[in-house]
Design a protein around this motif. Structure first.
Motif, mmCIF file in Angstrom:
data_model
loop_
_atom_site.group_PDB
_atom_site.id
_atom_site.type_symbol
_atom_site.label_atom_id
_atom_site.label_comp_id
_atom_site.label_asym_id
_atom_site.label_seq_id
_atom_site.Cartn_x
_atom_site.Cartn_y
_atom_site.Cartn_z
ATOM 1 N N VAL A 219 0.826 -1.202 0.000
ATOM 2 C CA VAL A 219 0.000 0.000 0.000
ATOM 3 C C VAL A 219 0.865 1.258 0.000
ATOM 4 C CG1 VAL A 219 -1.649 1.344 1.358
ATOM 5 C CG2 VAL A 219 -1.982 -1.111 1.085
ATOM 6 N N SER A 220 1.942 1.250 0.786
ATOM 7 C CA SER A 220 2.792 2.435 0.904
ATOM 8 C C SER A 220 3.804 2.555 -0.225
ATOM 9 C CB SER A 220 3.529 2.403 2.245
ATOM 10 O OG SER A 220 4.423 1.304 2.295
ATOM 11 N N GLY A 221 4.116 1.430 -0.888
ATOM 12 C CA GLY A 221 5.132 1.457 -1.923
ATOM 13 C C GLY A 221 6.544 1.486 -1.391
ATOM 14 N N LEU A 222 6.714 1.186 -0.100
ATOM 15 C CA LEU A 222 8.040 1.171 0.516
ATOM 16 C C LEU A 222 8.561 -0.257 0.536
ATOM 17 C CD1 LEU A 222 7.437 3.601 3.528
ATOM 18 C CD2 LEU A 222 8.718 4.072 1.426
ATOM 19 N N GLN A 223 9.302 -0.613 -0.498
ATOM 20 C CA GLN A 223 9.858 -1.948 -0.574
ATOM 21 C C GLN A 223 10.893 -2.153 0.538
ATOM 22 O OE1 GLN A 223 8.596 -4.235 -2.689
ATOM 23 N NE2 GLN A 223 7.171 -2.585 -3.239
ATOM 24 N N GLY A 224 10.836 -3.311 1.165
ATOM 25 C CA GLY A 224 11.753 -3.596 2.258
ATOM 26 C C GLY A 224 11.281 -3.081 3.599
ATOM 27 N N LEU A 225 10.042 -2.620 3.678
ATOM 28 C CA LEU A 225 9.497 -2.137 4.943
ATOM 29 C C LEU A 225 9.411 -3.288 5.945
ATOM 30 C CD1 LEU A 225 8.074 0.241 6.470
ATOM 31 C CD2 LEU A 225 5.915 -0.720 5.632
ATOM 32 N N ARG A 226 9.884 -3.045 7.163
ATOM 33 C CA ARG A 226 9.817 -4.044 8.223
ATOM 34 C C ARG A 226 8.611 -3.748 9.093
ATOM 35 N NH1 ARG A 226 16.175 -4.122 10.254
ATOM 36 N NH2 ARG A 226 17.106 -4.608 8.221
ATOM 37 N N ALA A 227 7.741 -4.711 9.239
ATOM 38 C CA ALA A 227 6.526 -4.554 10.040
ATOM 39 C C ALA A 227 6.466 -5.687 11.059
ATOM 40 C CB ALA A 227 5.282 -4.567 9.153
ATOM 41 N N ARG A 228 6.380 -5.321 12.331
ATOM 42 C CA ARG A 228 6.381 -6.342 13.389
ATOM 43 C C ARG A 228 5.687 -5.789 14.621
ATOM 44 N NH1 ARG A 228 8.898 -10.880 15.223
ATOM 45 N NH2 ARG A 228 9.805 -11.168 13.164
ATOM 46 N N ASN A 229 4.827 -6.615 15.226
ATOM 47 C CA ASN A 229 4.255 -6.262 16.520
ATOM 48 C C ASN A 229 5.309 -6.468 17.593
ATOM 49 O OD1 ASN A 229 1.520 -5.469 15.990
ATOM 50 N ND2 ASN A 229 1.061 -7.600 15.475
ATOM 51 N N ARG A 230 5.437 -5.486 18.468
ATOM 52 C CA ARG A 230 6.448 -5.583 19.522
ATOM 53 C C ARG A 230 5.841 -5.094 20.841
ATOM 54 N NH1 ARG A 230 10.553 -2.326 17.527
ATOM 55 N NH2 ARG A 230 11.228 -4.071 16.238
ATOM 56 N N LEU A 231 6.092 -5.860 21.884
ATOM 57 C CA LEU A 231 5.598 -5.510 23.215
ATOM 58 C C LEU A 231 6.629 -4.629 23.908
ATOM 59 C CD1 LEU A 231 3.520 -5.911 25.517
ATOM 60 C CD2 LEU A 231 4.867 -7.903 26.232
ATOM 61 N N LEU A 240 7.849 -9.276 35.774
ATOM 62 C CA LEU A 240 6.506 -9.830 35.940
ATOM 63 C C LEU A 240 6.163 -10.814 34.828
ATOM 64 C CD1 LEU A 240 4.597 -6.563 36.965
ATOM 65 C CD2 LEU A 240 5.503 -8.369 38.458
ATOM 66 N N ILE A 241 6.921 -10.806 33.747
ATOM 67 C CA ILE A 241 6.740 -11.778 32.657
ATOM 68 C C ILE A 241 7.889 -12.772 32.743
ATOM 69 C CG2 ILE A 241 6.485 -12.099 30.175
ATOM 70 C CD1 ILE A 241 5.629 -9.229 29.920
ATOM 71 N N ILE A 256 9.809 -13.394 23.021
ATOM 72 C CA ILE A 256 8.903 -14.108 23.919
ATOM 73 C C ILE A 256 7.782 -14.712 23.078
ATOM 74 C CG2 ILE A 256 9.413 -12.657 25.917
ATOM 75 C CD1 ILE A 256 6.868 -11.088 25.321
ATOM 76 N N PRO A 257 6.987 -15.651 23.623
ATOM 77 C CA PRO A 257 5.873 -16.221 22.852
ATOM 78 C C PRO A 257 4.923 -15.133 22.371
ATOM 79 C CG PRO A 257 6.306 -17.556 24.799
ATOM 80 C CD PRO A 257 7.179 -16.335 24.919
ATOM 81 N N LYS A 258 4.403 -15.305 21.157
ATOM 82 C CA LYS A 258 3.570 -14.264 20.543
ATOM 83 C C LYS A 258 2.271 -14.031 21.306
ATOM 84 C CE LYS A 258 1.189 -17.324 17.240
ATOM 85 N NZ LYS A 258 0.896 -17.548 15.807
ATOM 86 N N GLN A 259 1.846 -14.992 22.141
ATOM 87 C CA GLN A 259 0.625 -14.801 22.912
ATOM 88 C C GLN A 259 0.742 -13.593 23.844
ATOM 89 O OE1 GLN A 259 2.236 -17.615 22.536
ATOM 90 N NE2 GLN A 259 0.819 -19.132 21.668
ATOM 91 N N PHE A 260 1.941 -13.369 24.381
ATOM 92 C CA PHE A 260 2.127 -12.209 25.250
ATOM 93 C C PHE A 260 2.079 -10.917 24.440
ATOM 94 C CE2 PHE A 260 4.087 -15.665 27.647
ATOM 95 C CZ PHE A 260 3.597 -15.447 28.919
#
Length: 494
Positions: A219-231, A240-241, A256-260
């Motif tokens: 959608v953005s046209g940015l080749q090589g864009l890194r997208a990641r969910n991070r806690l 506590l974790i 860590i496990p993706k569930q967290f």
């Protein structure tokens, strides 16, 4: 057309550790030293390669200092021996007082010349060789390399408690924008083609994050864009974790496990929130623009928390490898001048440098032992959070040219527009009336942005401005910016 190397920043830093002893010591302690706090994001730097070359450079420096310290002891010994000869009727030993220091200085000159020649040769080799940088230096400790490799795909980052007052995204550079977008009503169904209303398709914040992450590059046209969910976790709450800090006397994990990670999006905890992290690295790693998104879904409305940051190119002192003389005569003559100029100071300060390194190591081990006793015996609440990143500390806006400034604007505009387009498509796919989205877009389009020292219109109109004060450059030569150690001083808390 010729292109920048994709690992250009890694190569330049790996070459620089062979040319700057203070920087090499700083990197070696930061990347492979024993520590309790998180290291920070790598942001396009191959930490394994950099750690290996920093270790080679620090060992070369330590070996030179030990040898010079022994030679420095020759001068007083020669004088004492000559004095003893004169007192005891051996005047011929007086020659020792003359030739002893001269011989020691000649050997020291040869050692300094050899160390500098070897460092320059290695720097050019790692910078220009077709071989990958990590393959041109021996490995460091396996556990250290495993931890650095884990950082390549980190999905959790503890941040220092002090950063909670400013931003949790430590090490991401200078702020471009921090804003919460206008809420969008997601409770009204869209009109059906034949009349009536389409049935709403339920979704949650995880679904929206996943959709945006999957489609943002196209959608953005940015080749090589890194997208990641991070806690992102408050440093003092990291324990506590258990999966993040399995051993409270060691540094936290980088994965860590993706569930967290998902839980931190649906039900944020105590200082724990999950953000969709979008990172676009410019040509050769010279520029990095990061955007952090968090979907706030509280029916009947949806909004985005948006924060964007930029890291400028490396400071000019890391371009020394480009200026090394290469012609045979000029190279030899420059090394001779260097050795002649530096031998005296190197010889005089060798013992002090050896003692300072030993003292720093002892103090550091003692401080860590004290912290560990406090954690295990007194149940101390320790701040495991990172305070920044190596890449952020080494950048300088003074090195950002026209191309980097315009690239930063382009990356920001494309990222923001990509999020808006992806959000609209996601709502349409779930049969939601987008009229509220259209109204929110009018408010979003008037927001302002800050990048470098450039002025210009906003993404959708001419009401926004782009004007940020330039970032102050790094510290003096020999001291990494952002609080790095000066020559001969200890590195930041490793």
């Amino acid at each position: 057309m010729p292109q920048y190397r994709k690992d250009g920043v890694t190569r330049r830093l790996s070459a620089s550790v062979h040319l700057d002893d203070a920087f090499a010591l700083y990197v070696d302690r930061a990347l492979t030293g024993d520590r309790l706090d998180a290291l920070g994001l790598s942001l396009g730097i191959n930490f394994v390669a950099l750690a290996r070359h920093a270790r080679v450079a620090t060992r070369r420096r330590a070996t030179l200092d030990r040898r010079l310290a022994l030679l420095a002891a020759v001068v007083p010994l020669a004088l004492l021996l000559a004095l003893w000869g004169l007192v005891n009727g051996h005047p011929s030993l007086g020659w020792v007082a003359i030739f002893g220091p001269i011989g020691a200085y000649a050997v020291a000159w040869a050692l300094v010349h050899h160390k500098e020649a070897r460092g320059r040769e290695t720097a050019r080799e790692v910078f220009l060789s077709a071989e990958r940088p990590e393959r041109t230096a021996p490995p460091v400790e396996p556990e250290a390399e495993a931890a650095l490799t884990e950082l390549k795909r980190t999905n959790v980052l503890p941040y220092a408690d002090a950063a909670a007052h400013t931003k949790p995204f430590v090490g991401s550079g200078d702020k471009i924008k921090e804003v919460v977008w206008q809420p969008i009503d997601v409770s009204r169904p869209a009109e059906a083609p034949g009349g009536g209303k389409l049935p709403l398709i339920p979704f949650d914040a995880i679904d929206l994050h996943t959709y945006v992450a999957r489609h943002m590059e196209n959608v953005s046209g940015l080749q090589g864009l890194r997208a990641r969910n991070r806690l992102y976790v408050l440093g003092s709450n990291a324990h506590l974790i258990p999966e993040l800090v399995p051993d409270r006397t060691r540094r936290p994990r980088a994965q860590i496990p993706k569930q967290f990670v998902q839980a931190g999006l649906q039900t944020p905890g105590a200082g724990m929130r999950t953000h969709l992290c979008l990172e676009r690295i410019g040509e050769g790693g010279r520029l990095i623009v990061s955007m952090y998104l968090r979907a706030i879904l509280q029916p009947p409305s949806l909004t985005w928390e948006v924060a964007a940051y930029a890291i400028p190119p490396l400071d000019g002192r890391f371009y020394r490898v480009d200026r090394l003389p290469v012609a045979p005569f000029e190279r030899r003559w420059d090394l001779i001048r260097y050795a002649t100029r530096r031998t005296g100071p190197e010889l005089r300060g060798a013992l002090g440098r050896v003692q300072r390194r030993h003292r720093w190591r002892s103090d550091h081990e003692r401080a860590l032992a004290k912290d560990r006793r406090g954690i295990t015996k007194q149940h101390l609440r320790y701040d495991y959070g990172a305070t920044g990143s190596l890449r952020e500390d080494l950048g300088a806006w003074d090195e950002a040219g026209y191309a980097e400034r315009t690239d930063a604007q382009d990356f920001l505009f494309r990222l923001q527009q990509g999020v808006l387009v992806a959000t609209e498509r996601f709502l349409e796919d779930h049969h939601i009336d987008t009229s509220s989205y259209d109204k929110a877009l009018q408010v979003i389009s008037t927001q302002t942005y800050n990048i470098g020292n450039v002025s210009g219109p906003s993404i959708f109109g001419n009401q926004g401005t782009i004007a940020v004060p330039g970032q102050q450059g790094p510290g003096p030569h020999g001291a990494p910016p952002g609080g790095g150690p000066a020559p001969g001083s200890p590195a930041p808390r490793p």
